[in-house]
Motif scaffolding. Sequence first.
Motif, mmCIF file in Angstrom:
data_model
loop_
_atom_site.group_PDB
_atom_site.id
_atom_site.type_symbol
_atom_site.label_atom_id
_atom_site.label_comp_id
_atom_site.label_asym_id
_atom_site.label_seq_id
_atom_site.Cartn_x
_atom_site.Cartn_y
_atom_site.Cartn_z
ATOM 1 N N VAL A 1 127.067 10.436 26.788
ATOM 2 C CA VAL A 1 126.309 9.942 25.733
ATOM 3 C C VAL A 1 126.531 10.846 24.614
ATOM 4 O O VAL A 1 126.283 12.024 24.860
ATOM 5 C CB VAL A 1 125.022 9.919 26.225
ATOM 6 N N TRP A 2 126.442 10.409 23.185
ATOM 7 C CA TRP A 2 126.450 11.356 21.839
ATOM 8 C C TRP A 2 125.017 11.452 21.930
ATOM 9 O O TRP A 2 124.310 10.427 21.751
ATOM 10 C CB TRP A 2 126.889 10.652 20.900
ATOM 11 N N THR A 3 124.433 12.599 21.868
ATOM 12 C CA THR A 3 122.813 12.859 21.654
ATOM 13 C C THR A 3 122.741 12.879 20.134
ATOM 14 O O THR A 3 123.395 13.315 19.409
ATOM 15 C CB THR A 3 122.455 13.968 22.369
ATOM 16 N N GLY A 4 121.420 12.617 19.983
ATOM 17 C CA GLY A 4 121.079 12.800 18.522
ATOM 18 C C GLY A 4 121.044 14.243 18.154
ATOM 19 O O GLY A 4 121.344 14.482 16.887
ATOM 20 N N GLU A 5 120.872 15.005 18.901
ATOM 21 C CA GLU A 5 120.934 16.564 18.436
ATOM 22 C C GLU A 5 122.191 16.947 18.071
ATOM 23 O O GLU A 5 122.811 17.646 17.192
ATOM 24 C CB GLU A 5 120.572 17.633 19.778
ATOM 25 N N GLU A 6 123.425 16.421 18.899
ATOM 26 C CA GLU A 6 124.643 16.952 18.487
ATOM 27 C C GLU A 6 124.968 16.182 17.157
ATOM 28 O O GLU A 6 125.694 16.599 16.339
ATOM 29 C CB GLU A 6 125.645 16.469 19.475
ATOM 30 N N VAL A 7 124.690 14.762 17.112
ATOM 31 C CA VAL A 7 124.988 14.318 15.679
ATOM 32 C C VAL A 7 124.502 14.777 14.677
ATOM 33 O O VAL A 7 125.043 14.832 13.733
ATOM 34 C CB VAL A 7 124.567 12.700 15.993
ATOM 35 N N LYS A 8 123.157 15.249 14.766
ATOM 36 C CA LYS A 8 122.391 15.936 13.496
ATOM 37 C C LYS A 8 123.240 17.125 13.295
ATOM 38 O O LYS A 8 123.428 17.794 12.171
ATOM 39 C CB LYS A 8 120.915 16.119 13.838
ATOM 40 N N LYS A 9 123.674 17.879 14.504
ATOM 41 C CA LYS A 9 124.407 19.251 14.052
ATOM 42 C C LYS A 9 125.649 18.938 13.198
ATOM 43 O O LYS A 9 125.746 19.746 12.448
ATOM 44 C CB LYS A 9 124.669 19.826 15.489
ATOM 45 N N ARG A 10 126.403 17.919 13.500
ATOM 46 C CA ARG A 10 127.528 17.760 12.864
ATOM 47 C C ARG A 10 127.160 17.317 11.583
ATOM 48 O O ARG A 10 127.895 17.534 10.710
ATOM 49 C CB ARG A 10 128.409 16.511 13.707
ATOM 50 N N GLN A 11 126.101 16.369 11.319
ATOM 51 C CA GLN A 11 125.793 16.210 9.904
ATOM 52 C C GLN A 11 125.451 17.538 8.980
ATOM 53 O O GLN A 11 125.751 17.463 8.008
ATOM 54 C CB GLN A 11 124.683 15.178 10.063
ATOM 55 N N ALA A 12 124.543 18.147 9.799
ATOM 56 C CA ALA A 12 124.557 19.444 8.979
ATOM 57 C C ALA A 12 125.659 20.371 8.590
ATOM 58 O O ALA A 12 125.556 21.108 7.572
ATOM 59 C CB ALA A 12 123.352 20.231 9.810
ATOM 60 N N GLU A 13 126.509 20.508 9.535
ATOM 61 C CA GLU A 13 127.795 21.043 9.290
ATOM 62 C C GLU A 13 128.450 20.746 8.043
ATOM 63 O O GLU A 13 129.103 21.173 7.267
ATOM 64 C CB GLU A 13 128.541 21.047 10.378
ATOM 65 N N ILE A 14 128.476 19.277 7.927
ATOM 66 C CA ILE A 14 129.213 18.550 6.727
ATOM 67 C C ILE A 14 128.422 18.753 5.542
ATOM 68 O O ILE A 14 128.980 18.685 4.610
ATOM 69 C CB ILE A 14 129.368 17.049 7.127
ATOM 70 N N GLY A 15 126.983 19.118 5.746
ATOM 71 C CA GLY A 15 126.340 18.799 4.681
ATOM 72 C C GLY A 15 126.078 19.906 3.650
ATOM 73 O O GLY A 15 125.333 20.277 2.753
ATOM 74 N N ARG A 16 126.918 21.326 4.006
ATOM 75 C CA ARG A 16 126.879 22.385 3.528
ATOM 76 C C ARG A 16 128.089 23.255 3.338
ATOM 77 O O ARG A 16 129.037 22.952 4.190
ATOM 78 C CB ARG A 16 125.866 23.428 4.342
ATOM 79 N N MET A 17 128.393 23.952 2.379
ATOM 80 C CA MET A 17 129.636 24.570 2.133
ATOM 81 C C MET A 17 129.657 26.115 2.865
ATOM 82 O O MET A 17 128.714 26.376 3.516
ATOM 83 C CB MET A 17 129.672 24.826 0.541
ATOM 84 N N LYS A 18 130.434 26.531 2.577
ATOM 85 C CA LYS A 18 130.640 28.196 3.522
ATOM 86 C C LYS A 18 129.511 29.130 2.749
ATOM 87 O O LYS A 18 129.254 29.756 3.597
ATOM 88 C CB LYS A 18 131.959 28.588 3.026
ATOM 89 N N ASP A 19 129.212 28.732 1.380
ATOM 90 C CA ASP A 19 128.214 29.752 1.011
ATOM 91 C C ASP A 19 126.949 29.434 1.463
ATOM 92 O O ASP A 19 125.750 29.972 0.894
ATOM 93 C CB ASP A 19 128.382 30.106 -0.426
ATOM 94 N N GLY A 20 126.587 28.360 2.063
ATOM 95 C CA GLY A 20 125.164 27.608 2.180
ATOM 96 C C GLY A 20 124.831 26.778 1.273
ATOM 97 O O GLY A 20 123.696 26.012 1.708
ATOM 98 N N ASN A 21 125.455 26.290 0.154
ATOM 99 C CA ASN A 21 124.981 25.575 -0.608
ATOM 100 C C ASN A 21 125.174 24.364 -0.154
ATOM 101 O O ASN A 21 126.214 24.163 0.524
ATOM 102 C CB ASN A 21 125.512 25.639 -2.014
ATOM 103 N N PRO A 22 124.299 23.101 -0.425
ATOM 104 C CA PRO A 22 124.647 21.652 -0.138
ATOM 105 C C PRO A 22 125.880 21.174 -0.570
ATOM 106 O O PRO A 22 126.335 21.498 -1.672
ATOM 107 C CB PRO A 22 123.287 20.957 -0.708
ATOM 108 N N SER A 23 126.719 20.480 0.101
ATOM 109 C CA SER A 23 127.921 20.112 -0.149
ATOM 110 C C SER A 23 127.601 18.469 -0.952
ATOM 111 O O SER A 23 128.533 18.295 -1.675
ATOM 112 C CB SER A 23 128.857 19.733 0.916
ATOM 113 N N GLY A 24 126.641 17.965 -0.539
ATOM 114 C CA GLY A 24 126.385 16.326 -0.935
ATOM 115 C C GLY A 24 127.232 15.600 -0.181
ATOM 116 O O GLY A 24 127.099 14.340 -0.508
ATOM 117 N N LEU A 25 128.125 16.076 0.867
ATOM 118 C CA LEU A 25 128.945 15.000 1.685
ATOM 119 C C LEU A 25 128.182 14.813 2.768
ATOM 120 O O LEU A 25 127.327 15.363 3.378
ATOM 121 C CB LEU A 25 130.225 15.780 2.136
#
Length: 405
Positions: A39-63
């Motif tokens: 099963v893909w858990t909600g926690e793992e999915v949210k973690k990947r979404q958060a990784e996509i949502g920020r740049m290397k410097d921590g600013n939001p990516s908007g993606l």
Amino acid sequence: MRQTWRWFGPRDLVSIDDMMQAGVEGVVSALHHVPTGAVWTGEEVKKRQAEIGRMKDGNPSGLKWEVVESLPVSEDIKKQKGSWREHIANYKTSLRVLRDAGIEVICYNFMPVLDWTRTDLAWRLPNGATCMRFDLNDFAAFDIHILARPGAVENYPPEVVEDAKRRFEAMDDAARQALARNVVFGLPGAAEHFTLEDVRGHLAEYAAISEERLRSHLIDFLAEVTPVAQDLGLRLCCHPDDPPFSLLGLPRVMSTEADYRKVMAAVDLPANGITLCTGSLGARPDNDLPGMMDRLGDRVHFLHLRNVQRQSGDIMGSFYEAEHLGGGTDMVAMIAAVVREESRRRTAGRSDCSIPFRPDHGQDILDDLGRKAQPGYPAIGRLKGLAELRGIMTALQHPVEGIHP
């Protein structure tokens, strides 16, 4: 057409920052570290979404994570053995988790054993770029002499068998090991990596599974999961076989337009859809890609736009990954067919009138050659492809010359 980009997660050497500079609108990703069937858990999915949502410097990516590729189908489901019923139940649970996370498009494939097959992951072109290649004779050398599959010689023309023997005898141990690694290369970051013994074991289990039986297993799977996806407002889209012909004596069930028609008709719900990959399907000379888009377009939920150069006119033949506008598929005609389908969807009031696509694969050029990113997924090569595809899209949709006002 919505411009997306595949990302393999934090270990991907092409970063979120790179994607932003390429001007993409959304991200295609997956939880490659989660074992297939779990099963893909909600926690793992949210973690990947958060990784996509920020740049290397921590600013939001908007993606945002907009397309799952792939939510994998286990070998147990494909064979209908072992834990296959539990895996289907887990698949349904994962669909619900993805819906709750706001992700609507889920790509998968039903290829037995290996997701895709190449014999060279960095084949050098005359201009110094490298690309992935499938060489039929090298593959036969692997199949007949390295894997030593019983009866393999019967699956190739005599001239291929003879040349495969010569090539195998000319290889040293390192070359033989490199060829074997290339053939069984799994998706980067995937939880499973097959050994030759793993492959032999799977082949033995598939010996009793015909094309018709594998297709019935696919239909059984879809009969279970598609109504769930339909109720959740999700769009499932099956990726074609890559390459689209039988290898290792294994059945293939998603290689042609006829294959797709059978499966779409068997589970006739809008959620049961297609990932139309012009590279995979384009490796077979009898596939009409723009025509398929025109005829099956209402079920196309996701697009992979890439090109291959076939090196023979045979159904089963060698090919390499060409430039996006340089292979055997007329990409202008293909994108024109996509734009026509999107226009039809807008007229019909469909909410999915902008079909997500990604510039699939790419040649390693310039600094890609030193980056050593995942085979087929360079930064600059894909950016070049995206720029070319973006230019065609812009021209075809321009009010002066476009398909629609």
